[in-house]
Design a protein around this motif. Structure first.
Motif, PDB file in Angstrom:
ATOM      1  N   VAL A 155       0.833  -1.202   0.000  1.00  0.00           N
ATOM      2  CA  VAL A 155       0.000   0.000   0.000  1.00  0.00           C
ATOM      3  C   VAL A 155       0.869   1.254   0.000  1.00  0.00           C
ATOM      4  CG1 VAL A 155      -1.679   1.348   1.318  1.00  0.00           C
ATOM      5  CG2 VAL A 155      -1.965  -1.124   1.104  1.00  0.00           C
ATOM      6  N   LEU A 156       1.829   1.345   0.903  1.00  0.00           N
ATOM      7  CA  LEU A 156       2.647   2.551   1.022  1.00  0.00           C
ATOM      8  C   LEU A 156       3.540   2.784  -0.192  1.00  0.00           C
ATOM      9  CD1 LEU A 156       1.703   2.362   4.024  1.00  0.00           C
ATOM     10  CD2 LEU A 156       3.952   3.251   4.651  1.00  0.00           C
ATOM     11  N   ALA A 157       3.923   1.714  -0.879  1.00  0.00           N
ATOM     12  CA  ALA A 157       4.868   1.840  -1.994  1.00  0.00           C
ATOM     13  C   ALA A 157       4.339   2.725  -3.115  1.00  0.00           C
ATOM     14  CB  ALA A 157       5.216   0.456  -2.540  1.00  0.00           C
ATOM     15  N   ASP A 158       3.036   2.921  -3.201  1.00  0.00           N
ATOM     16  CA  ASP A 158       2.447   3.735  -4.265  1.00  0.00           C
ATOM     17  C   ASP A 158       2.452   5.230  -3.947  1.00  0.00           C
ATOM     18  OD1 ASP A 158       1.901   1.603  -5.929  1.00  0.00           O
ATOM     19  OD2 ASP A 158      -0.100   1.266  -5.096  1.00  0.00           O
ATOM     20  N   TYR A 159       3.032   5.614  -2.802  1.00  0.00           N
ATOM     21  CA  TYR A 159       2.957   7.010  -2.373  1.00  0.00           C
ATOM     22  C   TYR A 159       4.344   7.583  -2.076  1.00  0.00           C
ATOM     23  CZ  TYR A 159      -1.965   5.863  -2.047  1.00  0.00           C
ATOM     24  OH  TYR A 159      -3.240   5.468  -2.351  1.00  0.00           O
ATOM     25  N   ASP A 160       4.390   8.931  -2.020  1.00  0.00           N
ATOM     26  CA  ASP A 160       5.638   9.644  -1.706  1.00  0.00           C
ATOM     27  C   ASP A 160       5.746   9.962  -0.224  1.00  0.00           C
ATOM     28  OD1 ASP A 160       6.031   9.937  -4.583  1.00  0.00           O
ATOM     29  OD2 ASP A 160       4.548  11.563  -4.479  1.00  0.00           O
ATOM     30  N   LEU A 161       4.612  10.071   0.431  1.00  0.00           N
ATOM     31  CA  LEU A 161       4.557  10.524   1.819  1.00  0.00           C
ATOM     32  C   LEU A 161       3.368   9.876   2.491  1.00  0.00           C
ATOM     33  CD1 LEU A 161       5.260  12.583   4.180  1.00  0.00           C
ATOM     34  CD2 LEU A 161       3.690  14.167   3.037  1.00  0.00           C
ATOM     35  N   VAL A 162       3.520   9.508   3.776  1.00  0.00           N
ATOM     36  CA  VAL A 162       2.401   8.994   4.545  1.00  0.00           C
ATOM     37  C   VAL A 162       2.131   9.944   5.704  1.00  0.00           C
ATOM     38  CG1 VAL A 162       3.913   7.481   5.907  1.00  0.00           C
ATOM     39  CG2 VAL A 162       1.456   7.017   5.821  1.00  0.00           C
ATOM     40  N   VAL A 163       0.873  10.251   5.935  1.00  0.00           N
ATOM     41  CA  VAL A 163       0.449  11.101   7.054  1.00  0.00           C
ATOM     42  C   VAL A 163      -0.341  10.211   8.005  1.00  0.00           C
ATOM     43  CG1 VAL A 163      -0.830  13.151   7.763  1.00  0.00           C
ATOM     44  CG2 VAL A 163       0.346  13.119   5.552  1.00  0.00           C
ATOM     45  N   ASP A 164       0.194  10.022   9.209  1.00  0.00           N
ATOM     46  CA  ASP A 164      -0.378   9.063  10.151  1.00  0.00           C
ATOM     47  C   ASP A 164      -1.200   9.771  11.221  1.00  0.00           C
ATOM     48  OD1 ASP A 164      -1.016   6.949  11.744  1.00  0.00           O
ATOM     49  OD2 ASP A 164       1.014   6.528  12.435  1.00  0.00           O
ATOM     50  N   GLY A 165      -2.518   9.604  11.125  1.00  0.00           N
ATOM     51  CA  GLY A 165      -3.414  10.163  12.142  1.00  0.00           C
ATOM     52  C   GLY A 165      -4.171   9.075  12.878  1.00  0.00           C
ATOM     53  N   THR A 166      -3.571   7.875  12.974  1.00  0.00           N
ATOM     54  CA  THR A 166      -4.241   6.751  13.624  1.00  0.00           C
ATOM     55  C   THR A 166      -4.204   6.892  15.138  1.00  0.00           C
ATOM     56  OG1 THR A 166      -2.207   5.426  13.505  1.00  0.00           O
ATOM     57  CG2 THR A 166      -3.787   5.191  11.717  1.00  0.00           C
ATOM     58  N   ASP A 167      -5.044   6.094  15.816  1.00  0.00           N
ATOM     59  CA  ASP A 167      -5.200   6.242  17.259  1.00  0.00           C
ATOM     60  C   ASP A 167      -4.838   4.982  18.030  1.00  0.00           C
ATOM     61  OD1 ASP A 167      -7.258   4.587  16.534  1.00  0.00           O
ATOM     62  OD2 ASP A 167      -8.856   5.778  17.452  1.00  0.00           O
ATOM     63  N   ASN A 168      -4.029   4.103  17.417  1.00  0.00           N
ATOM     64  CA  ASN A 168      -3.629   2.906  18.147  1.00  0.00           C
ATOM     65  C   ASN A 168      -2.148   2.628  17.907  1.00  0.00           C
ATOM     66  OD1 ASN A 168      -3.365   0.478  16.036  1.00  0.00           O
ATOM     67  ND2 ASN A 168      -5.046   1.812  15.389  1.00  0.00           N
ATOM     68  N   PHE A 169      -1.509   2.049  18.906  1.00  0.00           N
ATOM     69  CA  PHE A 169      -0.057   1.892  18.863  1.00  0.00           C
ATOM     70  C   PHE A 169       0.415   0.862  17.839  1.00  0.00           C
ATOM     71  CE2 PHE A 169      -0.846   3.884  22.951  1.00  0.00           C
ATOM     72  CZ  PHE A 169       0.066   4.933  22.894  1.00  0.00           C
ATOM     73  N   PRO A 170      -0.247  -0.280  17.675  1.00  0.00           N
ATOM     74  CA  PRO A 170       0.246  -1.213  16.658  1.00  0.00           C
ATOM     75  C   PRO A 170       0.335  -0.592  15.270  1.00  0.00           C
ATOM     76  CG  PRO A 170      -1.305  -2.327  18.107  1.00  0.00           C
ATOM     77  CD  PRO A 170      -1.351  -0.874  18.468  1.00  0.00           C
ATOM     78  N   THR A 171      -0.678   0.188  14.882  1.00  0.00           N
ATOM     79  CA  THR A 171      -0.654   0.792  13.546  1.00  0.00           C
ATOM     80  C   THR A 171       0.406   1.877  13.449  1.00  0.00           C
ATOM     81  OG1 THR A 171      -3.022   0.329  13.329  1.00  0.00           O
ATOM     82  CG2 THR A 171      -2.058   1.872  11.762  1.00  0.00           C
ATOM     83  N   ARG A 172       0.614   2.639  14.503  1.00  0.00           N
ATOM     84  CA  ARG A 172       1.650   3.673  14.469  1.00  0.00           C
ATOM     85  C   ARG A 172       3.031   3.072  14.231  1.00  0.00           C
ATOM     86  NH1 ARG A 172      -0.511   7.033  19.774  1.00  0.00           N
ATOM     87  NH2 ARG A 172      -2.292   8.033  18.768  1.00  0.00           N
ATOM     88  N   TYR A 173       3.353   1.991  14.952  1.00  0.00           N
ATOM     89  CA  TYR A 173       4.645   1.347  14.739  1.00  0.00           C
ATOM     90  C   TYR A 173       4.711   0.713  13.351  1.00  0.00           C
ATOM     91  CZ  TYR A 173       6.021   2.020  19.603  1.00  0.00           C
ATOM     92  OH  TYR A 173       6.373   2.584  20.814  1.00  0.00           O
ATOM     93  N   LEU A 174       3.626   0.124  12.904  1.00  0.00           N
ATOM     94  CA  LEU A 174       3.592  -0.481  11.584  1.00  0.00           C
ATOM     95  C   LEU A 174       3.857   0.558  10.506  1.00  0.00           C
ATOM     96  CD1 LEU A 174       2.920  -2.657   9.458  1.00  0.00           C
ATOM     97  CD2 LEU A 174       0.490  -2.155   9.860  1.00  0.00           C
ATOM     98  N   VAL A 175       3.185   1.700  10.571  1.00  0.00           N
ATOM     99  CA  VAL A 175       3.350   2.753   9.568  1.00  0.00           C
ATOM    100  C   VAL A 175       4.784   3.262   9.571  1.00  0.00           C
ATOM    101  CG1 VAL A 175       2.683   5.106   8.930  1.00  0.00           C
ATOM    102  CG2 VAL A 175       0.929   3.439   9.559  1.00  0.00           C
ATOM    103  N   SER A 176       5.322   3.516  10.759  1.00  0.00           N
ATOM    104  CA  SER A 176       6.689   4.019  10.863  1.00  0.00           C
ATOM    105  C   SER A 176       7.695   3.026  10.295  1.00  0.00           C
ATOM    106  CB  SER A 176       7.026   4.325  12.328  1.00  0.00           C
ATOM    107  OG  SER A 176       8.368   4.762  12.460  1.00  0.00           O
ATOM    108  N   ASP A 177       7.530   1.752  10.631  1.00  0.00           N
ATOM    109  CA  ASP A 177       8.470   0.731  10.155  1.00  0.00           C
ATOM    110  C   ASP A 177       8.369   0.552   8.643  1.00  0.00           C
ATOM    111  OD1 ASP A 177       9.235   0.411  12.746  1.00  0.00           O
ATOM    112  OD2 ASP A 177       8.429  -1.615  13.000  1.00  0.00           O
TER     113      ASP A 177
END
Length: 375
Positions: free
Chosen positions: A115-137
């Motif tokens: 999913v992320l590979a199709d984009y230049d930048l990700v903006v993370d406004g999620t509210d749970n820790f598993p997804t925050r670490y997943l997005v960052s990694d």
């Protein structure tokens, strides 16, 4: 650029720091927005208005009445609809020139890189820790920057992460908090305008990142206190001893979600139906116990279970509540996250009989007293 584009974005183009070159960079940018909720609402609306060429939206939730106080991209008529569908509709209405890509469902370790590979930048406004670490990694593995924000009650945080040039989310928050120790907005509350302020700041950072203008928040984390309206800045740096992320993991397990779910399913839980029967028996003198509501006073004012004694979790943590160890205790909160934490505290303090109401007051209203309000 077309005549219509020059006219539409003229107030931005006339800025010497931006100009037509900056506007063309905005038009060619592909930005993925994680979450179409409180933070995602202003991010999506302002990036669409700014003319970002492609906006991806990821969310697996539906619009609820309690969202409307802060998630301004949705309307009352959207209740029950997919947040992605609702948000995409508003973005297209605001700016038909923006290409909107709808990602329905959860971001997981299995699909994040794709999913992320199709984009230049990700903006993370999620509210749970598993997804925050997943997005960052995932962003670190792909070598892409991440604009991050978080909110709670009257406080907000914003930062830019980029492993190639500065810190990541893991550098600032090396370990996730223990499950149940950090209340969500649904449990702790949030003032409705806060995600607007924080989300707008996130959109501003996204525009700076894609255009290369100004000084971004890379290496800086800003904290907003909306009660006295103050911003403070914290310098953040990469951890030189942290191993680079090379693969994605099971983030639910790493953040303790399965353990929390196992505790939820374990003994010491009663249903709202069982509680209703016990309350009737207590009123008839056939049994006796104390029913504790460990929410905050503001929550108790919105909806409560008759016969419950309000004892906020913070008072239990501080140890300033006198409870009779010889009495059976039944605990409830909004769902049952704080109740289980309170149960663990009380059992550790020597209370032999402590049970938790499964689903909390939300389940009570849904199944026992549906005429009452929820939040």
């Amino acid at each position: 650029m077309t005549r219509d584009e020059l006219q539409r974005y003229s107030r931005q183009i006339m800025l010497p720091q931006l100009g037509t070159t900056g506007q063309e960079r905005i038009r060619s940018a592909r930005v993925l927005v994680m979450g179409a909720g409180g933070l995602g609402s202003p991010v999506l609306l302002y990036l669409a208005a700014a003319g970002v060429g492609t906006l991806g939206i990821v969310d697996d939730d539906v619009v609820d009445a309690t969202n409307l106080q802060r998630q301004v991209i949705h309307a009352t008529s959207d209740i029950g609809r997919s947040k992605v569908t609702s948000a995409a509709e508003k973005v297209r209405a605001l700016n038909p020139e923006v290409e909107v890509v709808e990602h329905h469902g959860r971001l997981t370790s299995a699909n994040a890189l794709e999913v992320l590979a199709d984009y230049d930048l990700v903006v993370d406004g999620t509210d749970n820790f598993p997804t925050r670490y997943l997005v960052s990694d995932a962003a670190e593995i792909l070598g892409m920057p991440c604009v991050w924000g978080a909110i709670f009650q009257f406080a907000g945080q914003v930062a830019v992460f980029d492993a190639a040039a500065g810190p990541t989310y893991r550098d600032v928050f090396p370990e996730p908090p223990a499950p149940g120790t950090v209340p969500s907005c649904a449990e702790g509350g949030v003032v409705g305008v806060l995600p607007g302020m924080v989300g707008t700041a996130m959109a501003n950072e996204a525009i700076k990142v894609v255009t290369g203008i100004g000084r971004s928040l890379l290496g800086r984390l800003v904290v907003l206190d909306a009660l006295d309206f103050s911003w403070r800045e914290i310098t953040v740096k990469p951890d030189p001893d942290r191993e680079p992320v090379t693969e994605l993991i099971d983030y639910d397990a790493w953040c303790g979600v399965p353990a929390a779910q196992a505790a939820h399913a374990a003994g010491g839980m009663i249903s709202v139906g069982e509680l209703s029967t016990l309350l009737a028996d207590r009123a008839a003198g056939r049994t006796d116990f104390d029913l504790l509501d460990v929410r905050e006073p503001g929550e108790h004012e919105i909806v409560s279970i008759d016969g419950a004694r309000l004892v906020p979790l913070g008072r239990l943590v501080a140890g300033d509540v006198e409870l009779d160890r010889n009495r059976d205790l039944i605990i409830h909160c909004r769902t049952d996250v704080r109740s289980r934490q309170a149960r663990d505290l009380l059992v550790a303090a020597g209370h032999p009989s402590v049970r938790v109401v499964r689903g909390g007051v939300l389940a009570w209203v849904a199944e026992v007293e549906p005429w009452k309000a929820t939040y």
